[in-house]
Motif scaffolding. Sequence first.
Motif, PDB file in Angstrom:
ATOM      1  N   SER A   1      -0.829   6.026   0.410  1.00  0.00           N
ATOM      2  CA  SER A   1       0.379   6.161  -0.409  1.00  0.00           C
ATOM      3  C   SER A   1       1.627   5.802   0.392  1.00  0.00           C
ATOM      4  CB  SER A   1       0.498   7.581  -0.965  1.00  0.00           C
ATOM      5  OG  SER A   1       0.538   8.529   0.093  1.00  0.00           O
ATOM      6  N   THR A   2       1.641   6.191   1.673  1.00  0.00           N
ATOM      7  CA  THR A   2       2.777   5.839   2.532  1.00  0.00           C
ATOM      8  C   THR A   2       2.850   4.336   2.734  1.00  0.00           C
ATOM      9  OG1 THR A   2       2.680   7.960   3.699  1.00  0.00           O
ATOM     10  CG2 THR A   2       3.794   6.138   4.825  1.00  0.00           C
TER      11      THR A   2
ATOM     12  N   ASN B   1       1.671   2.082   0.781  1.00  0.00           N
ATOM     13  CA  ASN B   1       2.063   1.469  -0.495  1.00  0.00           C
ATOM     14  C   ASN B   1       3.582   1.496  -0.670  1.00  0.00           C
ATOM     15  OD1 ASN B   1      -0.575   0.915  -1.176  1.00  0.00           O
ATOM     16  ND2 ASN B   1      -0.807   2.680  -2.529  1.00  0.00           N
TER      17      ASN B   1
END
Length: 504
Positions: free
Chosen positions: A224-225, A227
């Motif tokens: 997620s980071t 992304n």
Amino acid sequence: MTAVPWLTVLWLIPAAASLAVLAVPAHRADTAKALALGASVVTAVWAVLVAVRFSAAGPRFQLIEDVSWIPAIGASYSLALDGIGLALLLLTALLAPVLIGAGWHEADISGRTTARGTHTFFALLLATEAMVLISFVATDVLLFYIVFEAMLIPMYFLIGGYGTGPNASRAAVKFLLYNLLGGLVMLAAVIGLYVVTTRSGPGTFSLSAIGELVRGDGLAASSSTLNLLFLGFLFAFAVKAPLWPLHSWLPDAAVAATPASAVLMMAVMDKVGTFAMLRFCLELFPEASATFAPVICVLAVISVIYGAIVAIGQTDLMRLIAYTSISHFGFIVLGIFALTAQGQAGSTLYMVNHGISTAALFLIAGFLVTQRGSRRIADYGGTAKVAPVLAGTFLVAGLATLSLPGLAPFISEFLVLIGTYVRYPVAAVVASVALVLSALYILWTYQRMFGGPAHQPGPIRDLDLRQRTVAGVLIAALLVLGLFPGLILDFVDPAVSYFSGSLR
């Protein structure tokens, strides 16, 4: 490290020349112009020498220069050249003398110049060229970011200070705000990327060092980071490109700027955005690139169709050409995120070919508009009867824009569509509709402006020797690259195979 700093000298020539032009006495405007043209020619010759030293069969990065810059944060003055950078470097360096020749009188007739206005105009052109050249060879993320933002300043003054019409200042501010917003988001992503690298050792901005981490155990961050970091970079590049729906600054800026400044922006500077998608988005965030590729391809197809449809409805010739560029940039982004070697090779070739075809169409249109003083298509008619050379060169440039076989853009658009069809057949089919739309807006525009009886108030002169030289050089380039695309693809293919291989 190379014994001769080939890449540093390349950008230093126009950078130093921009200062030298400003130092020319105010009453020597012709000297300032000649100095700017001479420096751009020397830069072009040096770029050709750089190309001769580059080996398509050699390592990916060549002519490497690496000097510690800010050791405390791991930043360095790091330059290197690959096949993609070489193609765009040559486009920039070889197009600059053409633009200076085309804009020979633009500062004189802008109506906004001071006693040193001509000097400043050409100095700004050279400064923009220097910064664009650095961006194509910078392999330090922080160095690239600084240049990515700095090139906005001379272009802002070219649009606002030398643009025509009552909206030039507003268009310049809009251009600056959009791009500064993208840069601000990118700065947050650059800082985030640096913080992530500190988890695996000393923090670094080196593209090669970060790339090794990515290809090894991966960056020490959650998906997620990564992304979010990817999206931060992508946002800035999509604004610069420009990609729908972040495109609205381009038509206003292109219409307000002088033709030479507008071409420098659309044909050269905006390529930094699509180039950076390849150089940074795909290399630093391969998994995020694959994750978001379908969404980005959808946005690219929308850009392709939207730009073509809106172009059909334009009554302003320069705005029409600006919207065609939005459509073409959609093709470039589509090929990049199709994540195939053919698509990415086609996109890189498209960057070069779009630069040449847009320069030809916009500059020739500018030669006509400057005479008549009107951008309205309806104010022209029968121009081919009184200016056959102008009409003929405009037609060839227009046919290149609609990707007629035999002219340079055809093979690049063909490669993009083939490369896209492998992964996203629906996107490729929908994007191909733009081929019909582009034929409609180009041929209809030509018919209205150059066919039929002459009815424009006031005479129209044909191209003079300077203008014929500018148009002839660009059309010759369209023909040569249309027949021999391998001149570019031989250098590009090894570079793009690196990306497509790592993203399978």
